[in-house]
Write a protein that holds these residues in place. Structure first.
Motif, PDB file in Angstrom:
ATOM      1  N   UNK A 255     -14.480-107.576   2.070  1.00 28.25           N
ATOM      2  CA  UNK A 255     -15.153-107.048   0.888  1.00 28.25           C
ATOM      3  C   UNK A 255     -15.854-105.737   1.210  1.00 28.25           C
ATOM      4  N   UNK A 256     -16.617-105.729   2.322  1.00 25.50           N
ATOM      5  CA  UNK A 256     -17.339-104.512   2.670  1.00 25.50           C
ATOM      6  C   UNK A 256     -16.374-103.405   3.083  1.00 25.50           C
ATOM      7  N   UNK A 257     -15.236-103.785   3.691  1.00 22.96           N
ATOM      8  CA  UNK A 257     -14.223-102.783   4.004  1.00 22.96           C
ATOM      9  C   UNK A 257     -13.721-102.104   2.744  1.00 22.96           C
ATOM     10  N   UNK A 258     -13.532-102.892   1.684  1.00 23.54           N
ATOM     11  CA  UNK A 258     -13.046-102.321   0.421  1.00 23.54           C
ATOM     12  C   UNK A 258     -14.101-101.406  -0.193  1.00 23.54           C
ATOM     13  N   UNK A 259     -15.371-101.844  -0.142  1.00 23.24           N
ATOM     14  CA  UNK A 259     -16.455-100.997  -0.665  1.00 23.24           C
ATOM     15  C   UNK A 259     -16.490 -99.668   0.104  1.00 23.24           C
ATOM     16  N   UNK A 260     -16.350 -99.786   1.422  1.00 26.68           N
ATOM     17  CA  UNK A 260     -16.348 -98.601   2.285  1.00 26.68           C
ATOM     18  C   UNK A 260     -15.178 -97.685   1.912  1.00 26.68           C
ATOM     19  N   UNK A 261     -14.006 -98.283   1.686  1.00 22.90           N
ATOM     20  CA  UNK A 261     -12.820 -97.502   1.356  1.00 22.90           C
ATOM     21  C   UNK A 261     -13.020 -96.749   0.046  1.00 22.90           C
ATOM     22  N   UNK A 262     -13.592 -97.440  -0.931  1.00 22.76           N
ATOM     23  CA  UNK A 262     -13.873 -96.813  -2.231  1.00 22.76           C
ATOM     24  C   UNK A 262     -14.810 -95.622  -2.038  1.00 22.76           C
ATOM     25  N   UNK A 263     -15.857 -95.833  -1.212  1.00 22.64           N
ATOM     26  CA  UNK A 263     -16.820 -94.764  -0.949  1.00 22.64           C
ATOM     27  C   UNK A 263     -16.121 -93.559  -0.334  1.00 22.64           C
ATOM     28  N   UNK A 264     -15.249 -93.835   0.638  1.00 22.84           N
ATOM     29  CA  UNK A 264     -14.575 -92.726   1.319  1.00 22.84           C
ATOM     30  C   UNK A 264     -13.602 -92.019   0.389  1.00 22.84           C
ATOM     31  N   UNK A 265     -12.981 -92.767  -0.534  1.00 25.54           N
ATOM     32  CA  UNK A 265     -12.077 -92.113  -1.485  1.00 25.54           C
ATOM     33  C   UNK A 265     -12.860 -91.132  -2.359  1.00 25.54           C
ATOM     34  N   UNK A 266     -14.063 -91.535  -2.757  1.00 28.25           N
ATOM     35  CA  UNK A 266     -14.904 -90.626  -3.542  1.00 28.25           C
ATOM     36  C   UNK A 266     -15.277 -89.407  -2.696  1.00 28.25           C
ATOM     37  N   UNK A 267     -15.641 -89.675  -1.425  1.00 29.98           N
ATOM     38  CA  UNK A 267     -16.007 -88.579  -0.513  1.00 29.98           C
ATOM     39  C   UNK A 267     -14.867 -87.582  -0.352  1.00 29.98           C
ATOM     40  N   UNK A 268     -13.646 -88.138  -0.125  1.00 26.51           N
ATOM     41  CA  UNK A 268     -12.487 -87.262   0.086  1.00 26.51           C
ATOM     42  C   UNK A 268     -12.191 -86.487  -1.195  1.00 26.51           C
ATOM     43  N   UNK A 269     -12.352 -87.163  -2.341  1.00 26.69           N
ATOM     44  CA  UNK A 269     -12.088 -86.475  -3.604  1.00 26.69           C
ATOM     45  C   UNK A 269     -13.055 -85.315  -3.794  1.00 26.69           C
ATOM     46  N   UNK A 270     -14.304 -85.500  -3.362  1.00 21.41           N
ATOM     47  CA  UNK A 270     -15.303 -84.452  -3.593  1.00 21.41           C
ATOM     48  C   UNK A 270     -15.248 -83.347  -2.556  1.00 21.41           C
ATOM     49  N   UNK A 271     -15.085 -83.727  -1.273  1.00 23.93           N
ATOM     50  CA  UNK A 271     -15.213 -82.721  -0.216  1.00 23.93           C
ATOM     51  C   UNK A 271     -13.905 -82.447   0.521  1.00 23.93           C
ATOM     52  N   UNK A 272     -12.863 -83.208   0.203  1.00 20.14           N
ATOM     53  CA  UNK A 272     -11.592 -83.003   0.892  1.00 20.14           C
ATOM     54  C   UNK A 272     -11.597 -83.626   2.275  1.00 20.14           C
ATOM     55  N   UNK A 273     -10.546 -83.340   3.034  1.00 20.12           N
ATOM     56  CA  UNK A 273     -10.415 -83.953   4.359  1.00 20.12           C
ATOM     57  C   UNK A 273     -11.166 -83.124   5.395  1.00 20.12           C
TER      58      UNK A 273
END
Lengths: 208, 124
Positions: free
Chosen positions: A154-172
Motif C-alpha cells: 500500500x505504501x509503495x503505491x502511495x509512494x509511486x503516486x507521489x513520484x508520478x506527480x513529482x515527475x509530471x511537475x519537475x521531469x526526470x
C-alpha cells in the motif's frame, strides 16, 4: 585509512581516502539498502512467529479450509508482472523518456492495486467465514505477516503516486531519478518477501 | 547496449547499473518458471511425500530469491564498494539465526514442556 596529498608549493592536505567530494544523495542508495535490510529483519520476526504459531488452530479452520491456491497464484502473477513493468519504467527512465516512464509506472501501480484488491478480497472472505485474527494463533500470525506485507505494498503505491506527480511537475531530474531507484529497490524487495509468503504460508500451509 | 544508455545523460551516482531489457526478461521468465513449478506441485500433489514436496518448494523459493536479487535488484559484490553485499550477508546470517533458532527452540519447548497424557495422570 588516511593518506597525504602533497602538491608542490601548497600546504599538505590530509583527508580520509573515502572522503572525496560527495555528490548530493551519493549515499542514498546504500542507506536505503540498509533500511531494506532492517525491514527484512521485521519480516524475519514475523515469519518466525508464523513458523512457531502456524500450526496452532485452536480447533478452528486450518489452511486447507481457508486458502484458495488459484487465487494466490493470480496474486503472485500480479506482483511478478508489476516487478517487470517497474523494471521497464527504470529502463525508459535511463533513456530519459518521461511519458513512457510515467506510463510504465501507471501500469505497475495498476498491477499493485490488483494485488491489493485480491488480497483484501481474500481477507474479507476469510473474516466472513469467521476466520478472524482473534480466532487462533495461526490466524493471528497469518494476518500479521500477510497484512504487514500488504501494508508495505500500500505504501509503495502511495509512494509511486507521489513520484508520478513529482515527475509530471519537475521531469526526470536527478533527485527524481534517485527517488525512483529507491522505490525500485523497495518494490522488488516486496516481491522477494512475497516469494517467502507464498512458499511458507500458502504452499506449505496446504501441505500441513 | 547498457553502455549507450548510460552515456547519454550525466550520471552523478557512479553509473549504477539499472539492468538491461534482456536482464529483466531473463529474470522474469526464470521467476515465472520458478513460481509455476511449486504451485503446480502442490496443487496437483505430484509428489506423494509431503516432506519431499516441502523441501523441493523451499529450494525453488531460495533459487527464485537469488534470481530476483541478481536480475531485479542488480546485486553484485562490487555495488556500493561491497557494502551492500556485506549488509546483505549480515542480514542473511541474522535471519537464519532468528528463523532456525525460533523454530528449533519452540519445537522442543512444545515437545518437552506440554503436559502429555502420561504426566497428567500422575498429577495430584
Amino acid at each position: 585509512m588516511a593518506s597525504t596529498a602533497i602538491t608542490a608549493g601548497a600546504e599538505p592536505v590530509f583527508h580520509l581516502e573515502e572522503e572525496h567530494a560527495h555528490a548530493e544523495g551519493g549515499s542514498t542508495m546504500l542507506g536505503f539498502w540498509l533500511y531494506l535490510m532492517s525491514d527484512c529483519l521485521i519480516f524475519a520476526m514475523l515469519f518466525a512467529a508464523f513458523g512457531v504459531l502456524g500450526g496452532n488452530y485452536a480447533a478452528g479452520p486450518a489452511p486447507k479450509d481457508l486458502f484458495d491456491l488459484g487465487l494466490v497464484a493470480v496474486n503472485t502473477t500480479m506482483l511478478l508482472l508489476s516487478s517487470i513493468t517497474y523494471g521497464f519504467a527504470m529502463l525508459t527512465m535511463d533513456k530519459g523518456r518521461v511519458g513512457a516512464t510515467q506510463a510504465w509506472l501507471a501500469v505497475t501501480m495498476l498491477f499493485g492495486l490488483a494485488f491489493l484488491s485480491i488480497e483484501l478480497y481474500e481477507f474479507a472472505h476469510m473474516i466472513d467465514e469467521g476466520a478472524t485474527p482473534q480466532r487462533s494463533a495461526f490466524l493471528s500470525s497469518f494476518f500479521t505477516l500477510v497484512g504487514t506485507h500488504g501494508l508495505h505494498v500500500t505504501f509503495g503505491i502511495v509512494w509511486m503516486l507521489t513520484l508520478m506527480v513529482q515527475v509530471a511537475r519537475y521531469g526526470l531530474i536527478e533527485a527524481n531519478r534517485r527517488r525512483l531507484m529507491c522505490l525500485s529497490m523497495f518494490w522488488h524487495f516486496l516481491d522477494i518477501v512475497w516469494i517467502g509468503v507464498f512458499t511458507f504460508v500458502y504452499l506449505m500451509g496446504m501441505l500441513r | 547496449m547498457s553502455a549507450h544508455d548510460h552515456a547519454d545523460h550525466d550520471h552523478t551516482h557512479g553509473g549504477a547499473a539499472h539492468g538491461t531489457l534482456r536482464g529483466y526478461l531473463i529474470g522474469f521468465v526464470l521467476s515465472v518458471i520458478l513460481t509455476a513449478i511449486p504451485f503446480w506441485m502442490v496443487m496437483t500433489g505430484t509428489l506423494d511425500n509431503k516432506q519431499a514436496t516441502a523441501i523441493v518448494i523451499m529450494a525453488f523459493a531460495v533459487v527464485q530469491i537469488v534470481v530476483h536479487m541478481v536480475f531485479f535488484l542488480h546485486m553484485n559484490p562490487a555495488s556500493e564498494g561491497g557494502w551492500s553485499m556485506l549488509a546483505l550477508i549480515f542480514t542473511v546470517i541474522l535471519v537464519v539465526i532468528v528463523l532456525s533458532g525460533s523454530l528449533w527452540v519452540m519445537y522442543h519447548l512444545n515437545a518437552n514442556m506440554m503436559p502429555g497424557l502420561h504426566e497428567m495422570r500422575e498429577m495430584p
